[in-house]
Design a protein around this motif. Structure first.
Motif, mmCIF file in Angstrom:
data_model
loop_
_atom_site.group_PDB
_atom_site.id
_atom_site.type_symbol
_atom_site.label_atom_id
_atom_site.label_comp_id
_atom_site.label_asym_id
_atom_site.label_seq_id
_atom_site.Cartn_x
_atom_site.Cartn_y
_atom_site.Cartn_z
ATOM 1 N N PRO A 1 0.806 -1.224 0.000
ATOM 2 C CA PRO A 1 0.000 0.000 0.000
ATOM 3 C C PRO A 1 0.841 1.277 0.000
ATOM 4 O O PRO A 1 0.588 2.194 -0.784
ATOM 5 C CB PRO A 1 -0.823 -0.128 1.291
ATOM 6 C CG PRO A 1 -0.941 -1.597 1.511
ATOM 7 C CD PRO A 1 0.386 -2.147 1.084
ATOM 8 N N LEU A 2 1.839 1.347 0.875
ATOM 9 C CA LEU A 2 2.659 2.548 0.948
ATOM 10 C C LEU A 2 3.436 2.762 -0.349
ATOM 11 O O LEU A 2 3.562 3.891 -0.828
ATOM 12 C CB LEU A 2 3.622 2.465 2.134
ATOM 13 C CG LEU A 2 4.542 3.672 2.338
ATOM 14 C CD1 LEU A 2 3.729 4.950 2.516
ATOM 15 C CD2 LEU A 2 5.457 3.461 3.536
ATOM 16 N N GLU A 3 3.938 1.685 -0.924
ATOM 17 C CA GLU A 3 4.675 1.818 -2.180
ATOM 18 C C GLU A 3 3.790 2.369 -3.288
ATOM 19 O O GLU A 3 4.206 3.231 -4.067
ATOM 20 C CB GLU A 3 5.245 0.466 -2.593
ATOM 21 C CG GLU A 3 6.105 0.528 -3.849
ATOM 22 C CD GLU A 3 6.630 -0.835 -4.242
ATOM 23 O OE1 GLU A 3 7.808 -1.118 -3.962
ATOM 24 O OE2 GLU A 3 5.849 -1.621 -4.834
ATOM 25 N N ARG A 4 2.545 1.884 -3.377
ATOM 26 C CA ARG A 4 1.631 2.391 -4.402
ATOM 27 C C ARG A 4 1.356 3.879 -4.211
ATOM 28 O O ARG A 4 1.262 4.634 -5.176
ATOM 29 C CB ARG A 4 0.314 1.615 -4.381
ATOM 30 C CG ARG A 4 0.428 0.120 -4.585
ATOM 31 C CD ARG A 4 1.005 -0.257 -5.950
ATOM 32 N NE ARG A 4 1.083 -1.698 -6.058
ATOM 33 C CZ ARG A 4 2.139 -2.432 -5.678
ATOM 34 N NH1 ARG A 4 3.203 -1.828 -5.172
ATOM 35 N NH2 ARG A 4 2.142 -3.742 -5.812
ATOM 36 N N LEU A 5 1.236 4.296 -2.949
ATOM 37 C CA LEU A 5 0.980 5.716 -2.680
ATOM 38 C C LEU A 5 2.186 6.569 -3.068
ATOM 39 O O LEU A 5 2.046 7.588 -3.754
ATOM 40 C CB LEU A 5 0.654 5.902 -1.190
ATOM 41 C CG LEU A 5 0.299 7.325 -0.749
ATOM 42 C CD1 LEU A 5 -0.969 7.813 -1.433
ATOM 43 C CD2 LEU A 5 0.148 7.398 0.760
ATOM 44 N N LEU A 6 3.363 6.159 -2.652
ATOM 45 C CA LEU A 6 4.566 6.939 -2.939
ATOM 46 C C LEU A 6 4.901 6.945 -4.427
ATOM 47 O O LEU A 6 5.530 7.884 -4.925
ATOM 48 C CB LEU A 6 5.751 6.398 -2.134
ATOM 49 C CG LEU A 6 5.625 6.511 -0.614
ATOM 50 C CD1 LEU A 6 6.836 5.900 0.073
ATOM 51 C CD2 LEU A 6 5.447 7.965 -0.181
ATOM 52 N N ASP A 7 4.485 5.900 -5.133
ATOM 53 C CA ASP A 7 4.727 5.833 -6.582
ATOM 54 C C ASP A 7 3.651 6.553 -7.389
ATOM 55 O O ASP A 7 3.674 6.524 -8.623
ATOM 56 C CB ASP A 7 4.808 4.376 -7.042
ATOM 57 C CG ASP A 7 6.111 3.702 -6.629
ATOM 58 O OD1 ASP A 7 7.016 4.410 -6.138
ATOM 59 O OD2 ASP A 7 6.226 2.475 -6.794
ATOM 60 N N ARG B 1 9.428 -3.351 -4.341
ATOM 61 C CA ARG B 1 10.739 -3.114 -3.728
ATOM 62 C C ARG B 1 10.591 -3.292 -2.220
ATOM 63 O O ARG B 1 10.514 -2.301 -1.475
ATOM 64 C CB ARG B 1 11.246 -1.706 -4.063
ATOM 65 C CG ARG B 1 11.337 -1.423 -5.562
ATOM 66 C CD ARG B 1 11.777 0.006 -5.844
ATOM 67 N NE ARG B 1 10.851 0.986 -5.279
ATOM 68 C CZ ARG B 1 9.719 1.365 -5.870
ATOM 69 N NH1 ARG B 1 9.364 0.847 -7.022
ATOM 70 N NH2 ARG B 1 8.927 2.269 -5.304
ATOM 71 N N PRO B 2 10.504 -4.516 -1.741
ATOM 72 C CA PRO B 2 10.253 -4.752 -0.316
ATOM 73 C C PRO B 2 11.327 -4.124 0.568
ATOM 74 O O PRO B 2 12.514 -4.128 0.228
ATOM 75 C CB PRO B 2 10.276 -6.282 -0.199
ATOM 76 C CG PRO B 2 10.020 -6.777 -1.582
ATOM 77 C CD PRO B 2 10.641 -5.772 -2.497
ATOM 78 N N ARG B 3 10.870 -3.595 1.699
ATOM 79 C CA ARG B 3 11.806 -3.034 2.672
ATOM 80 C C ARG B 3 12.310 -4.132 3.595
ATOM 81 O O ARG B 3 11.678 -5.178 3.752
ATOM 82 C CB ARG B 3 11.117 -1.936 3.492
ATOM 83 C CG ARG B 3 10.615 -0.777 2.640
ATOM 84 C CD ARG B 3 10.081 0.336 3.512
ATOM 85 N NE ARG B 3 9.655 1.484 2.718
ATOM 86 C CZ ARG B 3 9.341 2.664 3.230
ATOM 87 N NH1 ARG B 3 9.398 2.847 4.552
ATOM 88 N NH2 ARG B 3 8.977 3.652 2.456
ATOM 89 N N ALA B 4 13.443 -3.882 4.173
ATOM 90 C CA ALA B 4 14.058 -4.884 5.054
ATOM 91 C C ALA B 4 13.405 -4.823 6.431
ATOM 92 O O ALA B 4 13.919 -4.228 7.371
ATOM 93 C CB ALA B 4 15.560 -4.633 5.169
ATOM 94 N N GLU B 5 12.223 -5.441 6.553
ATOM 95 C CA GLU B 5 11.510 -5.520 7.826
ATOM 96 C C GLU B 5 11.291 -6.992 8.163
ATOM 97 O O GLU B 5 10.988 -7.803 7.284
ATOM 98 C CB GLU B 5 10.165 -4.803 7.741
ATOM 99 C CG GLU B 5 10.282 -3.307 7.461
ATOM 100 C CD GLU B 5 8.931 -2.644 7.376
ATOM 101 O OE1 GLU B 5 8.340 -2.361 8.445
ATOM 102 O OE2 GLU B 5 8.444 -2.429 6.262
#
Length: 295
Positions: A135-141, A203-207
């Motif tokens: 979700p966050l990636e779609r928003l930032l993109d 682009r998964p974050r390292a979590e």
């Protein structure tokens, strides 16, 4: 065959819907002769007999029935197009893109549905579902206007409104684990399969997301499938509290939460890009989501 006019087509449709020329004329605020002439003109231009006038009430011929089925769909599309143009003229967004995350509870979805039903019926909701970092990636993109998901408050580009909290509870089916509850922890759980949600971020974050290093894992596309895998005793994992309340109460699942295996409470928020201008529908939705009476 020469082209026919939209006026003639609407008159024909009205005669079919209203069951006669006089009723169609009344519905269209036209005279009876004008409607009769429009349908006759349409038939002449098509080279088809559309209406059977031999009975007490006019009816459709076979060709007329087939033609009207297509005409009705075309007129419906045209009505949508006219409404779309009117909405553009008012400055309201014709489409709003909302991404729902995997931790979004049903009451938030109900609030979203109520908004579009009561406050923005002419705006089309483009709704998609993403998990973990998606979700966050779609928003930032720039692929979403708004997301409903857990969001890091440290992200400076966002405007956030916290809407609720969701507890993630480690659970398993009764009998899956042979470890005493007091001994549960990362080391004792390592021999057991852990079920995790697949991240839809490109682009998964390292979590870590509760991952136990060295443990075998299976993945699920969403929490519903993950819950089913856990219920069947195929794995253990963390699930949102709103999804498993009945399972815990009825004993279908048992909580594994303890000092060495705590769950986690996540804040679910509405998030949007702060530097981006937002249209009137998006602004109304932003306010609506903050108002409990919109639920």
């Amino acid at each position: 065959m020469s082209g026919f006019t939209l006026h003639d087509l609407r008159c024909f449709d009205a005669v079919v819907r209203e069951g006669g020329f006089q009723a169609a004329a009344t519905a269209l605020h036209r005279s009876h002769p004008a409607v009769f002439a429009a349908v006759a003109r349409l038939e002449g231009r098509l080279g088809l007999s559309l209406l059977d006038r031999s009975g007490y009430r006019v009816g459709l011929t076979g060709a007329g029935r087939a033609f009207h089925d297509q005409a009705r769909r075309a007129l419906g599309e045209l009505d949508h197009l006219e409404a779309f143009a009117e909405q553009l003229a008012t400055g309201e967004e014709p489409i709003l893109r909302v991404v729902v995350g995997d931790l979004c509870p049903p009451p938030l979805l109900a609030r979203l549905s109520n908004f579009f039903r009561l406050q923005a019926a002419a705006t089309r909701l483009h709704l998609s579902y993403e998990t973990v970092g998606g979700p966050l990636e779609r928003l930032l993109d720039g692929e979403a206007d708004l997301i409903l998901h857990r969001v890091e408050t440290a992200e400076p580009r966002l405007e956030l409104v916290t809407l609720c909290e969701v507890a993630l509870v480690p659970v398993a089916a009764p009998g899956l684990l042979t470890v005493p509850p007091a001994d549960l922890g990362p080391n004792t759980l390592r021999p057991y399969t852990q079920c995790v949600i697949r991240d839809t971020a490109r682009r998964p974050r390292a979590e870590s997301h509760f991952l136990i290093e060295g443990a075998h894992q299976c993945s699920a596309p969403d929490h519903l499938i993950k819950r089913e895998l856990i219920l069947q005793g195929l794995a253990w994992g963390h699930l949102p509290d709103f999804l498993i309340e009945a399972d815990l109460r009825d004993g279908r699942l048992q909580s594994l939460a303890g000092p060495r295996l705590p769950g986690r409470v996540e804040a679910v928020a509405a998030a949007r890009l702060g530097e981006r201008p937002h249209g009137p529908v998006a602004e109304r939705l932003w306010v609506w989501l903050q108002d409990p009476s919109g639920a």
